[in-house]
Design a protein around this motif. Sequence first.
Motif, PDB file in Angstrom:
ATOM      1  N   UNK A  89      -3.848  11.441  -2.757  1.00  0.00           N
ATOM      2  CA  UNK A  89      -4.054  10.046  -3.156  1.00  0.00           C
ATOM      3  C   UNK A  89      -3.331   8.714  -2.768  1.00  0.00           C
ATOM      4  N   UNK A  90      -3.892   7.767  -2.601  1.00  0.00           N
ATOM      5  CA  UNK A  90      -3.228   6.687  -2.187  1.00  0.00           C
ATOM      6  C   UNK A  90      -3.657   5.384  -3.027  1.00  0.00           C
ATOM      7  N   UNK A  91      -2.870   4.508  -3.710  1.00  0.00           N
ATOM      8  CA  UNK A  91      -3.354   3.580  -4.270  1.00  0.00           C
ATOM      9  C   UNK A  91      -3.044   2.169  -3.530  1.00  0.00           C
ATOM     10  N   UNK A  92      -4.440   1.460  -3.539  1.00  0.00           N
ATOM     11  CA  UNK A  92      -4.454   0.458  -2.658  1.00  0.00           C
ATOM     12  C   UNK A  92      -3.947  -0.960  -3.403  1.00  0.00           C
ATOM     13  N   UNK A  93      -3.335  -1.793  -2.375  1.00  0.00           N
ATOM     14  CA  UNK A  93      -3.220  -3.388  -2.983  1.00  0.00           C
ATOM     15  C   UNK A  93      -4.434  -4.122  -3.170  1.00  0.00           C
ATOM     16  N   UNK A 111      -9.859  -1.704   2.984  1.00  0.00           N
ATOM     17  CA  UNK A 111      -9.253  -2.248   4.221  1.00  0.00           C
ATOM     18  C   UNK A 111      -8.015  -1.165   4.308  1.00  0.00           C
ATOM     19  N   UNK A 112      -7.428  -0.553   3.324  1.00  0.00           N
ATOM     20  CA  UNK A 112      -6.348   0.503   3.287  1.00  0.00           C
ATOM     21  C   UNK A 112      -6.955   1.671   4.085  1.00  0.00           C
ATOM     22  N   UNK A 113      -7.925   1.964   3.445  1.00  0.00           N
ATOM     23  CA  UNK A 113      -8.936   3.137   4.092  1.00  0.00           C
ATOM     24  C   UNK A 113      -8.906   3.176   5.709  1.00  0.00           C
ATOM     25  N   UNK A 114      -9.361   1.916   6.113  1.00  0.00           N
ATOM     26  CA  UNK A 114      -9.652   1.788   7.478  1.00  0.00           C
ATOM     27  C   UNK A 114      -8.156   1.822   8.433  1.00  0.00           C
ATOM     28  N   UNK A 161      -7.249  11.293   3.202  1.00  0.00           N
ATOM     29  CA  UNK A 161      -6.652  10.771   1.998  1.00  0.00           C
ATOM     30  C   UNK A 161      -7.669  10.224   1.246  1.00  0.00           C
ATOM     31  N   UNK A 162      -7.317  10.230  -0.085  1.00  0.00           N
ATOM     32  CA  UNK A 162      -8.187   9.531  -1.419  1.00  0.00           C
ATOM     33  C   UNK A 162      -7.941   8.393  -1.801  1.00  0.00           C
ATOM     34  N   UNK A 163      -8.523   7.417  -1.594  1.00  0.00           N
ATOM     35  CA  UNK A 163      -8.083   5.964  -1.981  1.00  0.00           C
ATOM     36  C   UNK A 163      -8.510   5.530  -3.279  1.00  0.00           C
ATOM     37  N   UNK A 164      -7.701   5.447  -4.235  1.00  0.00           N
ATOM     38  CA  UNK A 164      -8.094   5.044  -5.663  1.00  0.00           C
ATOM     39  C   UNK A 164      -7.159   4.455  -6.392  1.00  0.00           C
ATOM     40  N   UNK A 165      -7.879   3.501  -7.253  1.00  0.00           N
ATOM     41  CA  UNK A 165      -6.752   2.761  -8.020  1.00  0.00           C
ATOM     42  C   UNK A 165      -7.681   2.638  -9.527  1.00  0.00           C
ATOM     43  N   UNK A 166      -6.794   3.009 -10.651  1.00  0.00           N
ATOM     44  CA  UNK A 166      -7.695   3.052 -11.902  1.00  0.00           C
ATOM     45  C   UNK A 166      -8.205   1.611 -12.386  1.00  0.00           C
ATOM     46  N   UNK A 167      -7.769   0.711 -11.602  1.00  0.00           N
ATOM     47  CA  UNK A 167      -8.310  -0.641 -12.186  1.00  0.00           C
ATOM     48  C   UNK A 167      -9.948  -0.712 -11.443  1.00  0.00           C
ATOM     49  N   UNK A 221       0.863  -1.145  -0.047  1.00  0.00           N
ATOM     50  CA  UNK A 221      -0.090   0.043   0.040  1.00  0.00           C
ATOM     51  C   UNK A 221       0.937   1.115   0.000  1.00  0.00           C
ATOM     52  N   UNK A 222       0.729   2.039  -0.932  1.00  0.00           N
ATOM     53  CA  UNK A 222       1.368   3.482  -1.256  1.00  0.00           C
ATOM     54  C   UNK A 222       0.505   4.311  -0.356  1.00  0.00           C
ATOM     55  N   UNK A 223       1.418   4.894   1.246  1.00  0.00           N
ATOM     56  CA  UNK A 223       0.615   5.758   1.757  1.00  0.00           C
ATOM     57  C   UNK A 223       1.361   7.171   1.961  1.00  0.00           C
ATOM     58  N   UNK A 224       0.709   8.270   2.257  1.00  0.00           N
ATOM     59  CA  UNK A 224       1.434   9.359   2.710  1.00  0.00           C
ATOM     60  C   UNK A 224       0.823   9.986   3.885  1.00  0.00           C
TER      61      UNK A 224
END
Length: 400
Positions: free
Chosen positions: A50-54, A117-120, A9-15, A1-4
């Motif tokens: 932005x955060x990209x989740x696994x 899960x990443x958001x929580x 935080x706004x969790x989003x992945x193009x997939x 998980x890429x976090x800052x």
Amino acid sequence: MKAVDGNAKFIFHEEEVDYRFNAEHPFNQQRLVLTCDLLRKSGALPAEALVQPDLADDEEIALVHSREYIEAVKALSGDQPGSEWLAKAEKFGLTSDDTPYFSRMHDITARVAGGSIAAAELVMSGQAQHTLHLAGGLHHAFSAKGAGFCIYNDASIAIAAIRKKYDARILYIDTDVHHGDGVQWTFYTDPQVCTFSIHETGKYLFPGTGGVEERGDGLGFGYNYNLPMEPYTEDASWLECFEDTLSRVADAFKPDLIISQHGCDAHAYDPLSHIHCSMEIYARMPAIIHRLAHQHCEGRWVALGGGGYDIWRVVPRAWSLLWLEMSGHPLGAAIAADGLLPLPAEWLAEWGPRSPEPMPATWLDDASSWEPMPRRAEIAERNRRVRDLAALYLPPRDAG
């Protein structure tokens, strides 16, 4: 998980945009693209938020879903599923018009679950105070069955993951016009998870559940609250019932974390329901939840997406209002002061020609120009009776 680091935080992945059953299906994640573009053109979605989740792994998904169901979802995700799995697809709810299997659905939906899960985790670990994952909120899926456009129940998975790792009391708030049945039944006997759902009554709308008498079972009795609203409910009645009951629930439960689901299909324009609310509720409900998060759980708040089937006129505005509230962006205060503040001309020029209906020009609706609903007073009174029944065992708000 890429976090800052940061407050929101706004969790989003193009997939996640690929979560699509077929071209004719009403569940269309192009709404994510429209929302992100509206926020960017409004100057409200900086790259550092932005955060990209696994992807969620099988162990995480199995916190809610059966191993056999996960195996079936994987097997039906191929371009040419085997005949033995095609024969079992109906058993798992994956052949209906609502929730048909589709290519790559396991990986795509595991990404959605991973996002929630990443958001929580970002919130519970203190890396962010608020997180938003708009691709999430797939609240109808059950342990061994897909339903209501939902394959994996990411909301339940995120709650279960937090319950496994932290000693936390979780208040789940569902504002989708359809009852949050999958989450309710998953935690129906768990006194550490309180579920609250406001929705159109199941007498007339899928999934047909969510009555006030559904209060939990066993140790979980008294930790489940439903507000089934009458068809053609308008803003004032919806918000009256929502704010009063939810505030009392939060006062009594005293959560450590709020996870909210923000389906935006109670709008009058939505084609799949009968509620007649305007964009006003999508500005007000996040503000109410935000206040309760700071009042009860040091601001810990995770928000998810959900339903919403007018992807042009409703969803981008509603979800953008949610992010503006969570992130504290000054545009949110400007809209609160002037609801008829215009939408970005650049965004309207980009998407307006593609919309099948004329796009709204302002952030909120001028609902004063709408024709009033017949039986308004009667509908409001029926909703108050439901509210009073739902809150029957709650202490009054002014109780010490």
